[in-house]
Design a protein around this motif. Structure first.
Motif, PDB file in Angstrom:
ATOM      1  N   VAL A 204       0.839  -1.196   0.000  1.00 42.79           N
ATOM      2  CA  VAL A 204       0.000   0.000   0.000  1.00 42.79           C
ATOM      3  C   VAL A 204       0.876   1.249   0.000  1.00 42.79           C
ATOM      4  N   GLU A 205       2.013   1.179   0.717  1.00 40.32           N
ATOM      5  CA  GLU A 205       2.916   2.336   0.771  1.00 40.32           C
ATOM      6  C   GLU A 205       3.446   2.689  -0.606  1.00 40.32           C
ATOM      7  N   ALA A 206       3.781   1.687  -1.425  1.00 43.25           N
ATOM      8  CA  ALA A 206       4.289   1.955  -2.769  1.00 43.25           C
ATOM      9  C   ALA A 206       3.203   2.572  -3.641  1.00 43.25           C
ATOM     10  N   LEU A 207       1.994   2.038  -3.563  1.00 47.54           N
ATOM     11  CA  LEU A 207       0.883   2.615  -4.327  1.00 47.54           C
ATOM     12  C   LEU A 207       0.653   4.066  -3.942  1.00 47.54           C
ATOM     13  N   THR A 208       0.715   4.326  -2.638  1.00 46.78           N
ATOM     14  CA  THR A 208       0.488   5.687  -2.151  1.00 46.78           C
ATOM     15  C   THR A 208       1.590   6.632  -2.632  1.00 46.78           C
ATOM     16  N   GLU A 209       2.837   6.155  -2.633  1.00 49.74           N
ATOM     17  CA  GLU A 209       3.942   7.008  -3.082  1.00 49.74           C
ATOM     18  C   GLU A 209       3.811   7.358  -4.555  1.00 49.74           C
ATOM     19  N   VAL A 210       3.445   6.388  -5.377  1.00 51.85           N
ATOM     20  CA  VAL A 210       3.287   6.652  -6.815  1.00 51.85           C
ATOM     21  C   VAL A 210       2.017   7.454  -7.076  1.00 51.85           C
ATOM     22  N   GLY A 211       1.015   7.303  -6.200  1.00 51.69           N
ATOM     23  CA  GLY A 211      -0.218   8.065  -6.346  1.00 51.69           C
ATOM     24  C   GLY A 211      -1.243   7.426  -7.262  1.00 51.69           C
ATOM     25  N   VAL A 212      -1.276   6.087  -7.302  1.00 49.84           N
ATOM     26  CA  VAL A 212      -2.248   5.402  -8.154  1.00 49.84           C
ATOM     27  C   VAL A 212      -3.131   4.509  -7.300  1.00 49.84           C
ATOM     28  N   ARG A 213      -4.303   4.195  -7.832  1.00 49.58           N
ATOM     29  CA  ARG A 213      -5.210   3.263  -7.170  1.00 49.58           C
ATOM     30  C   ARG A 213      -5.013   1.884  -7.778  1.00 49.58           C
ATOM     31  N   PRO A 214      -5.039   0.844  -6.952  1.00 48.09           N
ATOM     32  CA  PRO A 214      -4.809  -0.498  -7.488  1.00 48.09           C
ATOM     33  C   PRO A 214      -5.925  -0.990  -8.388  1.00 48.09           C
ATOM     34  N   ARG A 281      16.913   3.962 -12.645  1.00 50.18           N
ATOM     35  CA  ARG A 281      16.209   5.022 -11.940  1.00 50.18           C
ATOM     36  C   ARG A 281      15.721   6.106 -12.895  1.00 50.18           C
ATOM     37  N   THR A 282      16.439   6.333 -13.978  1.00 53.80           N
ATOM     38  CA  THR A 282      15.980   7.309 -14.974  1.00 53.80           C
ATOM     39  C   THR A 282      14.641   6.881 -15.578  1.00 53.80           C
ATOM     40  N   LEU A 283      14.527   5.600 -15.922  1.00 56.81           N
ATOM     41  CA  LEU A 283      13.279   5.091 -16.474  1.00 56.81           C
ATOM     42  C   LEU A 283      12.179   5.104 -15.412  1.00 56.81           C
ATOM     43  N   LEU A 284      12.521   4.728 -14.193  1.00 53.39           N
ATOM     44  CA  LEU A 284      11.567   4.760 -13.088  1.00 53.39           C
ATOM     45  C   LEU A 284      11.007   6.162 -12.900  1.00 53.39           C
ATOM     46  N   ASP A 285      11.884   7.167 -12.877  1.00 49.87           N
ATOM     47  CA  ASP A 285      11.447   8.545 -12.678  1.00 49.87           C
ATOM     48  C   ASP A 285      10.536   9.009 -13.809  1.00 49.87           C
ATOM     49  N   ALA A 286      10.873   8.650 -15.047  1.00 44.55           N
ATOM     50  CA  ALA A 286      10.090   9.101 -16.197  1.00 44.55           C
ATOM     51  C   ALA A 286       8.667   8.546 -16.145  1.00 44.55           C
ATOM     52  N   ILE A 287       8.519   7.279 -15.821  1.00 45.31           N
ATOM     53  CA  ILE A 287       7.185   6.673 -15.759  1.00 45.31           C
ATOM     54  C   ILE A 287       6.402   7.241 -14.582  1.00 45.31           C
ATOM     55  N   SER A 288       7.067   7.444 -13.452  1.00 40.14           N
ATOM     56  CA  SER A 288       6.396   8.002 -12.282  1.00 40.14           C
ATOM     57  C   SER A 288       5.833   9.385 -12.584  1.00 40.14           C
ATOM     58  N   VAL A 289       6.621  10.218 -13.231  1.00 39.01           N
ATOM     59  CA  VAL A 289       6.170  11.567 -13.570  1.00 39.01           C
ATOM     60  C   VAL A 289       4.979  11.512 -14.515  1.00 39.01           C
ATOM     61  N   GLY A 293       3.047  11.049 -10.452  1.00 36.22           N
ATOM     62  CA  GLY A 293       3.703  10.775  -9.181  1.00 36.22           C
ATOM     63  C   GLY A 293       4.938  11.627  -8.971  1.00 36.22           C
ATOM     64  N   PRO A 294       5.731  11.316  -7.945  1.00 34.83           N
ATOM     65  CA  PRO A 294       6.916  12.107  -7.642  1.00 34.83           C
ATOM     66  C   PRO A 294       8.003  11.951  -8.711  1.00 34.83           C
ATOM     67  N   ALA A 295       8.892  12.947  -8.794  1.00 35.53           N
ATOM     68  CA  ALA A 295       9.950  12.902  -9.802  1.00 35.53           C
ATOM     69  C   ALA A 295      11.006  11.864  -9.478  1.00 35.53           C
ATOM     70  N   HIS A 296      11.189  11.569  -8.191  1.00 34.07           N
ATOM     71  CA  HIS A 296      12.215  10.600  -7.790  1.00 34.07           C
ATOM     72  C   HIS A 296      11.671   9.666  -6.705  1.00 34.07           C
ATOM     73  N   PRO A 297      10.788   8.766  -7.043  1.00 37.09           N
ATOM     74  CA  PRO A 297      10.230   7.879  -6.029  1.00 37.09           C
ATOM     75  C   PRO A 297      11.285   6.902  -5.530  1.00 37.09           C
ATOM     76  N   ARG A 298      11.239   6.577  -4.239  1.00 37.30           N
ATOM     77  CA  ARG A 298      12.206   5.636  -3.673  1.00 37.30           C
ATOM     78  C   ARG A 298      11.647   4.212  -3.670  1.00 37.30           C
ATOM     79  N   LEU A 299      10.353   4.080  -3.389  1.00 42.24           N
ATOM     80  CA  LEU A 299       9.684   2.777  -3.388  1.00 42.24           C
ATOM     81  C   LEU A 299      10.413   1.765  -2.515  1.00 42.24           C
ATOM     82  N   GLY A 300      10.683   2.171  -1.305  1.00 45.78           N
ATOM     83  CA  GLY A 300      11.305   1.269  -0.339  1.00 45.78           C
ATOM     84  C   GLY A 300      12.798   1.325  -0.332  1.00 45.78           C
TER      85      GLY A 300
END
Length: 300
Positions: A204-214, A281-289, A293-300
């Motif tokens: 749930v924490e990861a979903l909340t950080e990215v800002g999406v509903r499951p 992390r570059t690809l992760l950031d691009a999809i998150s944005v 979602g945040p520009a630099h999600p940590r996701l744990g």
């Protein structure tokens, strides 16, 4: 005569020890008759106490029964002391049943009770209409976890207190299962609450950080290079320039990228190098944005 009942002891490590509870029923010359009841029950108590003491000394737990010489079991209620039943806990907040039950806006709600100090609290909850299928937990409060509740459904819950064992040598019989419970309290979950069933390894924490509903779908656009990298670095499989996936699936892919980036960064540190911004992390950031979602999600 001596009646025997073979029982299984289960130790803390799961080992099973076969034991025997003996019920002395007078002497060999005096067979058991109905008039011998009190003597038989006292013999059951004595033998059970001996086994309890032996089990306690060896660090095991034991379940006991007592049998007459003819093999028939002696009703536990006739010889074992009933464990005391504490006063029923009192639900905190509104406790109603029927059409007036409250509606909560989340599947991650919680309920609690007030009870006599020192009690261990056991909760029982059921989905309305399930015909009595219950789920039991013991906590200070009952916090519903992801997947416990479903949007649009009704539930009921209750609680009871259990005294901690004050005398470890006592031979106790569990009280009636329906004694000591609080009243049933009902509630419904709003139909538009987030559905957290089927998350798998996604938190749930990861979903909340990215800002999406499951339980909703999202569309992302990928360049040819991003498609290639996402196929290579995750378990996505075929990728396209425009992909529509659920919030759970997208978050799962981002978590895989975050894990790969973390491994690369830790490896660099162990080698005495300064970690650089990895391609993961570059690809992760691009999809998150793109998902908002945040520009630099940590996701744990």
């Amino acid at each position: 005569m001596i009646g025997t009942r073979r029982m299984v002891w289960r130790g803390a490590a799961g080992a099973a020890v076969l034991g025997t509870t003996l019920a002395a029923a007078g002497s060999a010359a005096t067979p058991v008759t109905p008039s011998d009841g009190p003597a038989l029950y006292e013999a059951c108590r004595r033998a059970a106490q001996q086994m309890t003491d032996r089990a306690r000394d060896s660090g095991t737990m034991v379940a006991m029964g007592c049998a007459r010489p003819d093999g028939t079991l002696v009703d536990t209620r006739l010889w074992a002391t009933t464990a005391p039943v504490p006063p029923a806990p009192v639900p905190v907040g509104v406790c109603v049943t029927g059409p007036g039950r409250p509606v909560v806006g989340t599947t991650l709600t919680s309920v609690s009770v007030t009870a006599e100090a020192g009690l261990r609290i056991i909760y029982d909850y059921q989905r309305l209409g399930d015909g009595g299928a219950g789920h039991f937990r013991g906590f200070g409060a009952l916090e519903f976890l992801p997947g416990d509740l479903a949007p649009g459904r009704g539930y009921r819950w209750r609680a009871r207190g259990v005294y901690p064992t004050t005398d470890p040598s006592a031979v106790l019989r569990s009280p009636d299962d329906e004694q000591g419970w609080s009243p049933w309290c009902e509630f419904s979950v709003s139909a538009d609450a987030v559905d957290y069933r089927g998350l798998g390894d996604v938190s749930v924490e990861a979903l909340t950080e990215v800002g999406v509903r499951p339980d909703r779908t999202y569309t992302v656009h990928l360049t040819a290079a991003q498609q290639r990298d996402l196929r290579a670095w995750t378990d996505l499989g075929p990728a396209r320039d425009r992909m529509t996936l659920t919030g759970v699936r997208l978050t799962d892919l981002l978590m895989q990228l975050a894990q790969s980036a973390w491994i690369e960064e830790e490896t660099a540190r162990e080698d005495g190098e300064s970690p650089r911004v990895s391609a993961y992390r570059t690809l992760l950031d691009a999809i998150s944005v793109e998902l908002g979602g945040p520009a630099h999600p940590r996701l744990g």
